[in-house]
Design an enzyme around this catalytic site. Structure first.
Site, PDB file in Angstrom:
ATOM      1  N   TYR A 123       0.829  -1.207   0.000  1.00 16.64           N
ATOM      2  CA  TYR A 123       0.000   0.000   0.000  1.00 16.64           C
ATOM      3  C   TYR A 123       0.867   1.262   0.000  1.00 16.64           C
ATOM      4  O   TYR A 123       0.615   2.205  -0.768  1.00 16.64           O
ATOM      5  CB  TYR A 123      -0.914  -0.021   1.216  1.00 16.64           C
ATOM      6  N   LYS A 127       0.949   4.300  -2.840  1.00 18.41           N
ATOM      7  CA  LYS A 127       0.570   5.670  -2.521  1.00 18.41           C
ATOM      8  C   LYS A 127       1.757   6.631  -2.666  1.00 18.41           C
ATOM      9  O   LYS A 127       1.565   7.811  -2.995  1.00 18.41           O
ATOM     10  CB  LYS A 127      -0.031   5.733  -1.117  1.00 18.41           C
TER      11      LYS A 127
END
Length: 217
Positions: A123, A127
């Site tokens: 993740y 991002k």
């Protein structure tokens, strides 16, 4: 997110694998990880509506695990949705915006992309990658004079359905460690996106707006 734009008079269109809760919003079933499918859907939208003024890239999933326990599938799926999906949609929509000479792209990143988080290697990578794409596109889409702005929002902990699965003890700790002593609300992210997309932000380009209540000062 879309509802907030509709309230201000926009025609909100959803590209997703799941239809929006509001059945009045036009919906095009789309797997953002499938480049050919995205190209077809964007072409349909342009044919039907004539233009796309604003793109909000907010498709995202989590599949958390410590790095030595993370599977190839967990890594690949999060990268595919959160990063490749953003790339796929933007490359087709941005082409139409550049041709029109105007547009606004708002990418949804995360505080995790700025500072990292244990158990979220996949993740965090996506991002952080979204932030890199934002900086790059802010330069790339304007290089020939088109007013196509690209910015990003990096939320902290927001009171979404995903957070409802977090134990109350951890939620209380999150709130206590935030200077504002609470979680953010989805409407606050929507309002920020609305501003970045609007003419009021016409000179805002290549910026990462941290909506985290001051978690990292």
């Amino acid at each position: 997110m879309i509802q907030r734009f509709v309230e201000e008079g926009a025609i909100g269109i959803s590209f997703d694998i799941h239809p929006p809760k509001d059945e009045t919003i036009p919906f095009f079933k789309t797997d953002v990880t499938n480049s050919e499918q995205v190209a077809e859907v964007v072409a349909k939208v342009l044919e039907e509506y004539g233009k796309i003024d604003v793109l909000i890239n907010n498709a995202g999933i989590t599949q958390d695990a410590l790095v030595n326990k993370m599977t190839d599938e967990q890594w690949d799926k999060v990268i595919a949705v959160n990063l490749t999906g953003v790339f796929n949609v933007t490359r087709y929509v941005s082409a139409a915006m550049v041709e029109a000479g105007k547009g606004s792209i708002v990418n949804i990143s995360s505080i995790v992309g700025e500072y990292g988080n244990i158990g979220q290697s996949n993740y965090a990578a996506t991002k952080a990658g979204v932030i890199g794409l934002t900086y790059t596109w802010a330069k790339e889409f304007t290089r020939k004079g088109a007013a196509v702005r690209t910015n990003a929002i990096a939320p902290g902990y927001i009171n979404t359905e995903m957070m409802q699965t977090v134990p109350e003890k951890i939620l209380n700790s999150m709130k206590e460690n935030n200077p504002l002593k609470r979680l953010g609300e989805p409407i606050e992210i929507a309002n920020a996106a609305l501003f970045l997309a609007s003419d009021e932000a016409s000179f805002v380009n290549g910026q990462i707006l941290g909506l985290n209540g001051g978690m990292k000062l």
